[in-house]
Write an enzyme that holds these catalytic residues in place. Structure first.
Site, PDB file in Angstrom:
ATOM      1  N   ASP A  34       3.973   2.527   2.470  1.00  0.00           N
ATOM      2  CA  ASP A  34       4.489   1.592   3.466  1.00  0.00           C
ATOM      3  C   ASP A  34       5.407   2.270   4.462  1.00  0.00           C
ATOM      4  O   ASP A  34       5.875   3.398   4.254  1.00  0.00           O
ATOM      5  CB  ASP A  34       5.245   0.455   2.774  1.00  0.00           C
ATOM      6  CG  ASP A  34       4.302  -0.569   2.165  1.00  0.00           C
ATOM      7  OD1 ASP A  34       3.091  -0.506   2.442  1.00  0.00           O
ATOM      8  OD2 ASP A  34       4.787  -1.440   1.409  1.00  0.00           O
ATOM      9  N   LYS A  56       3.262  -2.221   7.704  1.00  0.00           N
ATOM     10  CA  LYS A  56       3.112  -3.404   8.542  1.00  0.00           C
ATOM     11  C   LYS A  56       4.467  -3.743   9.138  1.00  0.00           C
ATOM     12  O   LYS A  56       5.442  -3.930   8.422  1.00  0.00           O
ATOM     13  CB  LYS A  56       2.598  -4.587   7.724  1.00  0.00           C
ATOM     14  CG  LYS A  56       1.194  -4.405   7.192  1.00  0.00           C
ATOM     15  CD  LYS A  56       0.743  -5.577   6.354  1.00  0.00           C
ATOM     16  CE  LYS A  56       1.447  -5.612   5.022  1.00  0.00           C
ATOM     17  NZ  LYS A  56       0.952  -6.658   4.129  1.00  0.00           N
ATOM     18  N   MET A 169      14.337 -10.041   5.910  1.00  0.00           N
ATOM     19  CA  MET A 169      13.484 -10.286   7.080  1.00  0.00           C
ATOM     20  C   MET A 169      14.003 -11.433   7.938  1.00  0.00           C
ATOM     21  O   MET A 169      13.238 -12.277   8.406  1.00  0.00           O
ATOM     22  CB  MET A 169      12.041 -10.576   6.622  1.00  0.00           C
ATOM     23  CG  MET A 169      11.435  -9.462   5.794  1.00  0.00           C
ATOM     24  SD  MET A 169       9.899  -9.947   4.950  1.00  0.00           S
ATOM     25  CE  MET A 169      10.540 -10.920   3.577  1.00  0.00           C
TER      26      MET A 169
END
Length: 257
Positions: A34, A56, A169
């Site tokens: 990642d 991502k 997030m």
């Protein structure tokens, strides 16, 4: 013999990976990694190992999750040892459970290797203990990417359910998060910390309250952990990492290192 390791690489400081996680990197024929891992960890891969970026970013997906599933199955069925290397912990907002389900359904052997999640580690590196005697005896980890998706009852449960709240997030949507938390019963003066690139050498922490920190959001961006609660007040006394990182930037032979 084929096998898949779903590994939590930890929050960023490469020394925070587990011994078992490091071994899974060293043994792998294929590593799917990642964007938030410390890329220095890839130097531990054996010669000839195939390294595949699967990162991502918000609204900018490099490889969609379904494609990651396909790659895990594809390489495992070739008889390879595959390590799926994720930032933090694979079972804390890491979609490791989804990947494990796919492997289970395909009868592919796999192991979950836990990692230190950023909610714990970023706070620790900012000098914020998530629990502290007399201040906090409970913690919640929360996905804050879509505050509007929760009902008022859910926000009230979050506001009253734990002494310390750790939001993942959530920087871009934080003004809405703060608004919902205040409506749900948290005091506007509740301390807030935002920790950018926690445990990396360039970590940055900003401090405020639910009703003041919005004015400082221009100073920070994703990836950042948000910690809310009275334990944030301990930051001033217990902060240690950013002071060390600053001291390590010294002038040697006329050059900054």
């Amino acid at each position: 013999m084929s096998k898949v390791y779903i590994v939590g690489a930890g929050p960023g400081d490469k020394e925070l990976i587990t011994v078992k996680g490091l071994r899974a990197i060293q043994e792998a024929d294929v590593i799917l990694y990642d964007r938030l891992i410390n890329m220095d960890l890839l130097e531990e891969a054996k010669e000839g190992a195939e390294l595949i970026f699967c990162g991502k970013e918000p609204k900018l997906h490099g490889v969609i999750q379904d494609e990651i599933h396909r790659l895990l199955v594809f390489y495992a069925k070739q008889g390879k040892v595959v390590t799926r290397l994720k930032g933090g912990d694979p079972f804390i907002f890491g979609r490791g459970g989804e990947e494990g389900q796919v492997l289970s359904r395909e009868n592919i052997p796999f192991e979950i290797v836990p990692g230190i999640t950023s909610g714990i580690s970023a706070a620790a590196y900012a000098g914020i203990p998530l629990t502290h005697r007399g201040i906090s005896g409970s913690v919640s980890f929360i996905n804050a990417s879509n505050p509007d998706a929760r009902t008022s009852e859910e926000w009230e449960h979050l506001a009253k359910g734990a002494d310390t709240l750790c939001f993942y997030m959530g920087v871009r949507q934080f003004p809405k998060t703060a608004e919902y938390l205040i409506k749900a019963g948290l005091k506007p003066s509740t301390p807030v910390a935002m920790i950018h690139w926690g445990t990396f050498a360039h970590q940055k922490t900003i401090i405020g309250t639910l009703d003041t920190i919005e004015a400082r959001l221009h100073e920070i961006s994703n990836p950042s952990m948000i910690v809310i609660g009275d334990v944030v007040s301990l930051h001033e006394e217990l902060q240690w990492f950013e002071q060390i990182a600053t001291k390590q930037t010294v002038v040697t032979n006329g050059a900054s290192v």
